[in-house]
Design a protein around this motif. Structure first.
Motif, mmCIF file in Angstrom:
data_model
loop_
_atom_site.group_PDB
_atom_site.id
_atom_site.type_symbol
_atom_site.label_atom_id
_atom_site.label_comp_id
_atom_site.label_asym_id
_atom_site.label_seq_id
_atom_site.Cartn_x
_atom_site.Cartn_y
_atom_site.Cartn_z
ATOM 1 N N GLN A 150 32.920 -34.066 14.287
ATOM 2 C CA GLN A 150 31.721 -33.220 14.375
ATOM 3 C C GLN A 150 30.635 -33.878 15.222
ATOM 4 O O GLN A 150 29.964 -33.232 16.019
ATOM 5 N N LEU A 151 30.475 -35.181 15.011
ATOM 6 C CA LEU A 151 29.445 -35.896 15.744
ATOM 7 C C LEU A 151 29.688 -35.775 17.251
ATOM 8 O O LEU A 151 28.780 -35.436 18.018
ATOM 9 N N ASP A 152 30.918 -36.042 17.649
ATOM 10 C CA ASP A 152 31.252 -35.919 19.067
ATOM 11 C C ASP A 152 30.907 -34.546 19.615
ATOM 12 O O ASP A 152 30.253 -34.415 20.653
ATOM 13 N N GLY A 153 31.332 -33.543 18.891
ATOM 14 C CA GLY A 153 31.103 -32.177 19.363
ATOM 15 C C GLY A 153 29.623 -31.870 19.474
ATOM 16 O O GLY A 153 29.144 -31.338 20.487
ATOM 17 N N ASP A 180 27.284 -30.885 22.689
ATOM 18 C CA ASP A 180 26.491 -29.643 22.686
ATOM 19 C C ASP A 180 25.029 -29.930 23.025
ATOM 20 O O ASP A 180 24.389 -29.212 23.783
ATOM 21 N N LEU A 181 24.513 -30.991 22.411
ATOM 22 C CA LEU A 181 23.086 -31.279 22.604
ATOM 23 C C LEU A 181 22.798 -31.665 24.056
ATOM 24 O O LEU A 181 21.761 -31.310 24.608
ATOM 25 N N ARG A 182 23.725 -32.359 24.646
ATOM 26 C CA ARG A 182 23.509 -32.737 26.039
ATOM 27 C C ARG A 182 23.425 -31.482 26.921
ATOM 28 O O ARG A 182 22.560 -31.365 27.790
ATOM 29 N N ARG A 183 24.312 -30.558 26.639
ATOM 30 C CA ARG A 183 24.306 -29.302 27.375
ATOM 31 C C ARG A 183 22.992 -28.539 27.128
ATOM 32 O O ARG A 183 22.340 -28.057 28.053
ATOM 33 N N LEU A 184 22.609 -28.492 25.871
ATOM 34 C CA LEU A 184 21.384 -27.764 25.526
ATOM 35 C C LEU A 184 20.149 -28.439 26.141
ATOM 36 O O LEU A 184 19.190 -27.777 26.515
ATOM 37 N N GLN A 185 20.176 -29.766 26.204
ATOM 38 C CA GLN A 185 19.037 -30.466 26.805
ATOM 39 C C GLN A 185 18.815 -30.000 28.249
ATOM 40 O O GLN A 185 17.681 -29.801 28.680
ATOM 41 N N ARG A 203 22.227 -40.251 21.574
ATOM 42 C CA ARG A 203 23.380 -40.929 22.154
ATOM 43 C C ARG A 203 23.824 -40.363 23.504
ATOM 44 O O ARG A 203 24.027 -41.085 24.472
ATOM 45 N N GLU A 204 23.977 -39.068 23.574
ATOM 46 C CA GLU A 204 24.501 -38.462 24.801
ATOM 47 C C GLU A 204 23.418 -37.771 25.629
ATOM 48 O O GLU A 204 23.714 -37.144 26.642
ATOM 49 N N LEU A 205 22.177 -37.886 25.169
ATOM 50 C CA LEU A 205 21.116 -37.191 25.915
ATOM 51 C C LEU A 205 20.786 -37.947 27.204
ATOM 52 O O LEU A 205 20.942 -39.167 27.285
ATOM 53 N N ASP A 206 20.299 -37.184 28.177
ATOM 54 C CA ASP A 206 19.834 -37.790 29.425
ATOM 55 C C ASP A 206 18.509 -38.498 29.128
ATOM 56 O O ASP A 206 17.519 -37.849 28.760
ATOM 57 N N ALA A 229 21.462 -33.415 10.635
ATOM 58 C CA ALA A 229 20.301 -33.495 11.535
ATOM 59 C C ALA A 229 20.661 -32.928 12.905
ATOM 60 O O ALA A 229 19.950 -32.078 13.458
ATOM 61 N N LEU A 230 21.785 -33.366 13.444
ATOM 62 C CA LEU A 230 22.163 -32.908 14.778
ATOM 63 C C LEU A 230 22.440 -31.407 14.783
ATOM 64 O O LEU A 230 22.069 -30.694 15.718
ATOM 65 N N ARG A 231 23.070 -30.942 13.706
ATOM 66 C CA ARG A 231 23.384 -29.526 13.665
ATOM 67 C C ARG A 231 22.098 -28.699 13.575
ATOM 68 O O ARG A 231 21.981 -27.626 14.176
ATOM 69 N N THR A 232 21.115 -29.201 12.840
ATOM 70 C CA THR A 232 19.848 -28.488 12.718
ATOM 71 C C THR A 232 19.149 -28.384 14.071
ATOM 72 O O THR A 232 18.629 -27.323 14.435
ATOM 73 N N VAL A 233 19.156 -29.491 14.800
ATOM 74 C CA VAL A 233 18.530 -29.465 16.125
ATOM 75 C C VAL A 233 19.256 -28.465 17.020
ATOM 76 O O VAL A 233 18.639 -27.650 17.718
ATOM 77 N N LYS A 234 20.583 -28.493 16.955
ATOM 78 C CA LYS A 234 21.373 -27.584 17.789
ATOM 79 C C LYS A 234 21.035 -26.126 17.473
ATOM 80 O O LYS A 234 20.779 -25.319 18.375
ATOM 81 N N THR A 235 21.000 -25.810 16.179
ATOM 82 C CA THR A 235 20.705 -24.434 15.788
ATOM 83 C C THR A 235 19.316 -24.013 16.258
ATOM 84 O O THR A 235 19.119 -22.903 16.751
#
Lengths: 496, 496
Positions: B280-283, B287-292, B323-326, B483-489
């Motif tokens: 889940q973390l990887d996914g 996702d967050l990188r894309r959303l950023q 972690r994966e954000l620019d 936390a990550l899922r909340t940000v994504k949503t």
């Protein structure tokens, strides 16, 4: 509020020099005291283009140690600033302890421009004003001293200044497209400014409107206001400011320029001859009777406020006003000293519960303005209370107008000489002697204090939705005709 | 704010009896003291249909001398009342010195109904809220004690109560057409109520939301709140109330019911197994990188607030999030004790000026909520200051959201036992020993005070536009994924 400003106020060059020197010394002292006290001061300057913001700011700067203040020129937000919420750029510029931020333009500029240009709808700018309210409340309750100045000139004066600037190659750039466009939209701006002043003159952060046709007068007024507010705030320490404006009677030793008083300009020589009077009165009374019926049919309430000096002719005017009215549709509400029961309530309550119902007329013989007149002068209300009252009263009247009420407010003005003649005539007349009491003589002794209070009242509560009408009262026929005509015009306005 | 209310709170019959007896005696005393002090008390009761307003009012009435209070049932305005401005009927009903007005429904009812029914547009109801703000400010600054209660039940409970009422011939009339219609519009009302609570919970007159699924609990809560507020206000004399709510730690001898605390209901047993976690973390990170990038293209700023107990895993969560954000597009803003420079400013300023620009992400490791957490518990802010802060913070966040900011607020919650385990593990590990300081142990000793402060914070600042997310933190993998899922949503929400 703007129309009540006396733009003829001026200071001659010879008068200005000693005033400036004295104010500069005292402002320098005030800055040092404020630094010691850790006071954070925010001075906001808004006004018409070419109203002299730069000159006023220079005058303050000349008095102060430059290490203790900073001038911020807040034109349109930069591309970078637009990437943040609109208040960020102002939060950034807030002063630290003991320092002063001078804001050349502010958070008010954009909302005015956007409104006039129709870029935002009403719910949008209402929200912006709510945000501004919150922002200013947050500052003042945290102990900041916040003063907001509107530098006011008239269109004629602006024209002169634009011309002078345009002809000077050094300054010609100051009159650009934007300035000329705003000038063309003068009346739209005027309306937006009026609403802004009424909407954002809160008890904590009222606007100070500065008559600026004379540059020296504007500078002296601003310097004096800043000096007085800073001295008071430093002395108070951390307590939030109730309201910063000084009043003449509080600091008799430091008044360089008298505050603008709308009463100064009242032409008491106005009169009307007997014949014209009789004819006009008859006509107006007939008109009012007809309008009263229309009012009733359309379920519009009418509130008429009579305020004025003792013996200024309120009673006589009310009698002429009601002469032909259907008595089932109007009520005269005499307002005297509050009863113990009334005193145990909020001061506005007795007016709220005596309002006329829709379609009816309520004539208040004295009114809620007692709060900022007799209660202020006699000390029945604390300074915090009567200063807060300007906002409370503007809010009260806004509620009435929002409901659809037609609202007319009269100040019946007479000269002290005329008052004396009337007092003496009453005392000499056994049938009218009861009308004159020791209280009247006592009030007369406080003429000057009342004069200042009335001036400030008219200035601060003449809103676009509830303006004051000052009636020249030395000639009773003139005063009566003018009162009736004003009511008639107001009614024709709401009845369309 | 409503979703944070713990509706499971209840009082058993046996518990209620002694509580009621004690509260009745003390409320009777408080009434006598308030009469002596001339206190004017206004109690406003609003809530869902069948939430039990009548029962609560009866409970208060039973405690009081009937000569000192009056109950006003304010349904829809009568035909007569409609002939006056809408606030007139409330001004009429204000209590005189030393008396209490109990308002069954109030000035809030009509604006809610009209909004839900679409009878007024936004600028209209914004103006109504402005009028209400003014009205309440006028009362409280004049020394009135004003308490506003929202009796909260859920839809299920209302269904039960409607059914019971309908089946009883004596009470069946209570569930009429209007009530059934409002029930069908539950979610529209819920939204309007949320907005009302946020918009009108001012520093001077905050709402008290009362968990009312259990009638006894609702009565006890209201009685206790009224008692505490009246006692404090009588003691204070004429000073305007800063805010009326009592807190547990201030009056340890008189707490009958604990205030609702959203933390009570957090299920700390939630966990996720290692494999699922990794996947889940990887996914989510991808996702967050894309959303950023999408955020950047659409120039939307994102603010993420991390608050939580010491050692609750804020740092670890932030590392996984970023972690994966620019790195060019986000900034972590660690908030420690303010510097002397920051202290010389308004406490909100350092947050205003560190906001991310449009298209960027600002992650606050601790935040402006320090005002109502550490500053409250440690006494760095006065009670007036931190109570006022709930409104200031709601206003601040409203400004951000109005600008288009996506806002996510986390409270990382762990049990005191888990915290102890982590503290001891840190102390035993030479590489992590620096992470644990005497301050951490001192804070731990104040767990209960912080617990109350966190509960009140979540309750009072969970607005519809900026809700809190409480993260179950005993299992770190679970907490990180949530936390990550909340940000994504949240991002998917603003990006549409």
């Amino acid at each position: 509020m703007l129309e009540k400003v006396d733009l003829t106020q001026a200071l001659r060059k010879a008068e200005w020099k000693p005033v400036r020197e004295d104010l500069e010394v005292k402002l320098g002292q005030a800055q040092r005291v404020a630094r010691e006290a850790g006071l954070r001061t925010v001075l906001v300057f808004e006004g018409w283009d070419a109203a002299g913001k730069g000159g006023v700011i220079s005058a303050l700067a000349a008095a102060w140690d430059p290490r203790g203040f900073k001038v911020h020129n807040l034109g349109l937000p930069t591309a970078e600033e637009r990437l943040y919420p609109s208040l960020t750029r102002y939060w950034r510029r807030l002063p630290a302890s003991g320092t002063i931020a001078i804001l050349n333009r502010s958070w008010y500029r954009r909302v005015l421009d956007e409104r006039v240009d129709g870029l935002v709808d009403e719910s949008e700018w209402q929200r912006t004003y709510d945000e501004i309210d919150s922002f200013e409340r947050q500052l003042v309750t945290d102990g900041y001293l916040l003063l907001k100045f509107w530098l006011h000139i008239d269109k004629q004066e602006q024209k002169r200044r634009f011309k002078a600037l345009s002809e000077d190659p050094v300054y010609a750039w100051k009159v650009g497209k934007a300035e000329r466009r705003r000038r063309r939209q003068w009346s739209e701006y005027e309306q937006a400014v009026e609403e802004m002043l009424a909407r954002t003159s809160t008890g904590l952060a009222p606007w100070e409107i500065v008559a600026s046709n004379c540059r020296r007068h504007a500078r002296a007024t601003v310097m004096q206001t800043v000096l007085s507010a800073m001295s008071r705030a430093s002395a108070r320490g951390d307590e939030p400011a109730a309201a910063p404006a000084p009043t003449a009677e509080e600091e008799p030793s430091t008044v360089w320029v008298k505050p603008s008083n709308p009463l100064d300009r009242v032409d008491l020589s106005l009169s009307v001859d007997r014949d014209t009077y009789g004819r006009q009165l008859d006509g107006l009374q007939q008109d009012l009777r007809r309008l009263q019926h229309q009012l009733y049919r359309e379920r519009i309430p009418l509130v008429i406020v009579y305020e004025g000096w003792d013996a200024s002719g309120k009673g006589g005017s009310i009698r002429r006003l009601t002469r032909e009215l259907d008595p089932r549709g109007y009520e005269v509400v005499p307002i005297g000293a509050p009863t113990p029961q009334e005193l145990s309530h909020h001061y506005l309550r007795r007016f709220w519960i005596q309002l006329p119902k829709a379609g009816h007329i309520g004539i208040f013989d004295r009114s809620w303005y007692g709060r900022v007149l007799v209660e202020r002068v006699e000390g029945f209300a604390s300074e915090t209370e009567w200063r807060r009252a300007y906002q409370e009263i503007n809010e009260f009247e806004a509620s009435l107008v929002r409901f659809g009420t037609a609202l007319v407010k009269f100040w019946l003005h007479i000269s002290p000489e005329e008052q004396l003649r009337r007092f003496e005539a009453r005392e000499a007349d056994p049938f009218r002697r009861w009308k004159i009491t020791p209280d009247d003589w006592r009030n007369r002794d406080k003429w000057d204090a009342y004069y200042d209070a009335v001036g400030e009242m008219i200035q601060r509560t003449s809103t676009s939705y509830a303006p004051w009408t000052v009636i020249e009262g030395d000639d009773k026929p003139w005063a009566r005709v003018k009162a009736l005509r004003t009511v008639k015009t107001a009614l024709e306005g709401v009845l369309g």
